[in-house]
Scaffold this active site. Sequence first.
Site, PDB file in Angstrom:
ATOM      1  N   HIS A 319      66.285  68.198  54.779  1.00 40.80           N
ATOM      2  CA  HIS A 319      66.882  67.255  55.715  1.00 40.80           C
ATOM      3  C   HIS A 319      68.371  67.193  55.457  1.00 40.80           C
ATOM      4  CE1 HIS A 319      67.608  63.563  57.943  1.00 40.80           C
ATOM      5  NE2 HIS A 319      66.474  63.821  58.550  1.00 40.80           N
ATOM      6  N   ASP A 377      58.345  65.195  59.611  1.00 39.21           N
ATOM      7  CA  ASP A 377      57.529  66.093  60.428  1.00 39.21           C
ATOM      8  C   ASP A 377      56.416  66.772  59.649  1.00 39.21           C
ATOM      9  OD1 ASP A 377      58.818  65.794  62.900  1.00 39.21           O
ATOM     10  OD2 ASP A 377      60.511  66.897  62.109  1.00 39.21           O
TER      11      ASP A 377
HETATM   12  N1  ACO Z   1      63.054  76.204  53.773  1.00 40.37           N
HETATM   13  C1  ACO Z   1      63.771  77.041  52.970  1.00 40.37           C
HETATM   14  N2  ACO Z   1      65.075  76.857  52.677  1.00 40.37           N
HETATM   15  C2  ACO Z   1      65.686  75.788  53.231  1.00 40.37           C
HETATM   16  C3  ACO Z   1      65.007  74.879  54.071  1.00 40.37           C
HETATM   17  C4  ACO Z   1      63.646  75.115  54.329  1.00 40.37           C
HETATM   18  N3  ACO Z   1      62.950  74.288  55.113  1.00 40.37           N
HETATM   19  N4  ACO Z   1      65.863  73.929  54.474  1.00 40.37           N
HETATM   20  C5  ACO Z   1      67.041  74.216  53.931  1.00 40.37           C
HETATM   21  N5  ACO Z   1      66.939  75.344  53.166  1.00 40.37           N
HETATM   22  C6  ACO Z   1      68.012  75.952  52.351  1.00 40.37           C
HETATM   23  C7  ACO Z   1      68.972  76.724  53.247  1.00 40.37           C
HETATM   24  O1  ACO Z   1      68.624  78.074  53.368  1.00 40.37           O
HETATM   25  C8  ACO Z   1      70.280  76.535  52.512  1.00 40.37           C
HETATM   26  O2  ACO Z   1      70.316  77.456  51.451  1.00 40.37           O
HETATM   27  P1  ACO Z   1      71.736  78.059  50.927  1.00 40.37           P
HETATM   28  O3  ACO Z   1      72.464  76.895  50.347  1.00 40.37           O
HETATM   29  O4  ACO Z   1      71.322  79.061  49.897  1.00 40.37           O
HETATM   30  O5  ACO Z   1      72.413  78.666  52.116  1.00 40.37           O
HETATM   31  C9  ACO Z   1      70.158  75.131  51.883  1.00 40.37           C
HETATM   32  O6  ACO Z   1      68.749  74.884  51.766  1.00 40.37           O
HETATM   33  C10 ACO Z   1      70.771  74.045  52.739  1.00 40.37           C
HETATM   34  O7  ACO Z   1      70.238  74.153  54.062  1.00 40.37           O
HETATM   35  P2  ACO Z   1      71.074  73.899  55.391  1.00 40.37           P
HETATM   36  O8  ACO Z   1      70.402  74.543  56.535  1.00 40.37           O
HETATM   37  O9  ACO Z   1      72.514  74.236  55.135  1.00 40.37           O
HETATM   38  O10 ACO Z   1      70.956  72.331  55.484  1.00 40.37           O
HETATM   39  P3  ACO Z   1      71.141  71.495  56.786  1.00 40.37           P
HETATM   40  O11 ACO Z   1      71.417  70.092  56.328  1.00 40.37           O
HETATM   41  O12 ACO Z   1      72.124  72.113  57.701  1.00 40.37           O
HETATM   42  O13 ACO Z   1      69.715  71.590  57.505  1.00 40.37           O
HETATM   43  C11 ACO Z   1      67.500  71.189  58.220  1.00 40.37           C
HETATM   44  C12 ACO Z   1      68.727  70.615  57.474  1.00 40.37           C
HETATM   45  C13 ACO Z   1      67.925  71.742  59.573  1.00 40.37           C
HETATM   46  C14 ACO Z   1      66.528  70.050  58.475  1.00 40.37           C
HETATM   47  C15 ACO Z   1      66.848  72.272  57.343  1.00 40.37           C
HETATM   48  O14 ACO Z   1      66.448  71.730  56.104  1.00 40.37           O
HETATM   49  C16 ACO Z   1      65.661  72.955  58.041  1.00 40.37           C
HETATM   50  O15 ACO Z   1      65.863  73.871  58.824  1.00 40.37           O
HETATM   51  N6  ACO Z   1      64.396  72.494  57.749  1.00 40.37           N
HETATM   52  C17 ACO Z   1      63.231  73.036  58.406  1.00 40.37           C
HETATM   53  C18 ACO Z   1      63.081  72.450  59.791  1.00 40.37           C
HETATM   54  C19 ACO Z   1      62.646  70.989  59.752  1.00 40.37           C
HETATM   55  O16 ACO Z   1      61.703  70.612  59.067  1.00 40.37           O
HETATM   56  N7  ACO Z   1      63.336  70.169  60.568  1.00 40.37           N
HETATM   57  C20 ACO Z   1      63.028  68.752  60.724  1.00 40.37           C
HETATM   58  C21 ACO Z   1      64.137  67.901  60.198  1.00 40.37           C
HETATM   59  S1  ACO Z   1      63.692  66.206  60.271  1.00 40.37           S
HETATM   60  C22 ACO Z   1      63.914  65.761  61.875  1.00 40.37           C
HETATM   61  O17 ACO Z   1      64.686  66.291  62.626  1.00 40.37           O
HETATM   62  C23 ACO Z   1      63.104  64.657  62.341  1.00 40.37           C
END
Ligand code: ACO
Length: 444
Positions: A319, A377
Amino acid sequence: MTSRFLDEDHELAHLEFTPGQPGGSQAVNLPILQGTLGPSVLDIRQLYNETGCFTYDPGYTSTASCESKITFIDGEKGILLHRGYPIEELAEKSTFLEVAYLLMEGELPTHKEFQPFDQSITLHSMLHEQLRNFYSGFRRDAHPMAIMVGVVGALSAFYHDSLDIRDPQQRMIASHRLIAKMPTIAAMAYKYSIGQPFMYPQNHLGYAENFLYMMFSTPTAPYVVNPIVANALDKILILHADHEQNASTSTVRLAGSSGANPFACMAAGIACLWGPAHGGANEAVLNMLKEIGHKDRIPEFINRAKDKDDSFRLMGFGHRVYKHYDPRASVLRKACYEVLGELGHQRDPLLDLAKELEKIALEDPYFIEKKLYPNVDFYSGIIFQAMGIPSSMFTVIFAVARTVGWIAQWMEMIEDPSQKIGRPRQLYTGHNLRHYSPFSERKP
Ligand code: ACO
């Protein structure tokens, strides 16, 4: 920037930096704003005037886009408050419509205040009859979220008497209409997709009950809403009602900042919510669990999620704000066990798989280091499935709940005297000035 220090005595931040352009180093004092809770905020409104520099923050990771009194999140501690009340207390003790009132009006209602609100929502739940025709323009296999974007936007063509955003009374009517009609629009999107007749709302039923009735009843047989399912849905709606300046809420605020009507703004919010990185994740979680299929395959998917060359992410994990357990996920996890138990699904294979996946991920150094915890979620899809709700409707139900948050935030924005059209700037990295050349002179 070469140096930065906070002058806390004067509530000013002093920044010294060396811009890339000639002119040497620059210094500026910026006011520090302090909210009731949360980190200090640098007020950069005069930065461009005083220095000629913009700030650069793609994805707004360090930018407060507005002042708000509605919702507070402490992502490090896993705290979520609506108007000061913890989400755990609201989920346990309140109802969705009461939370809607709280978000919009700022205080929990007295009984006398709540009754007319409840009544107004009930009486606005029917759709303009001509809107039914609108549905038949969609293909039968249209995703219900596609229908939601279209129909909610089209409300602006049907309710002309609540489009003047400068009139508080019209704003209130539009808000009540939206909250009241969303379940009807959503249930009709579902009925259309399965080829069943639309069902009219029933005034004697509560908000969640009515939605379940419109989704699952048919004109041919009596239908009694299961109270366990209705209570679970009401709790899920509370948990999804608002979440401060998330992507869809920011979209609603940005759309609304130009003076667009509330129905158009909500359609913009729905479009943003649909994405798998946001509200679309609950559907994606269930699809992922089905794809994993068996706990023996969990390590394979964990490895894929960690592989930089693989675009796969563990859906329902991570998140932008929470670097701790999402408090909504904790409530839902507990509710999930209760509801599945009450409905006789104690041994749901997807729940077992989800529990195992969660356990393995939470012990994995990659997820620990990046502070990736289950989000709201992760468990909602499993409860929805046990309630008999098809996966294409998961994000739709999220949209029904979040409409309340979008409205509260939109109203707050409109009523804010300092409100301006949202207009971010950019870091331009394209071509320098160049001149048009005819075809004959262009290099192949
Ligand atoms: N699985 C694996 N790796 C992940 C995940 C994941 N679910 N989420 C983040 N990471 C990693 C990224 O690859 C990144 O790695 P890096 O630092 O080596 O590049 C690091 O963690 C940070 O991730 P970002 O994408 O930069 O974080 P951001 O805050 O932009 O994204 C998000 C948050 C979009 C929710 C992300 O965690 C994600 O895509 N999760 C999966 C989708 C999801 O469950 N979304 C629901 C969110 S809750 C809602 O909207 C109600």
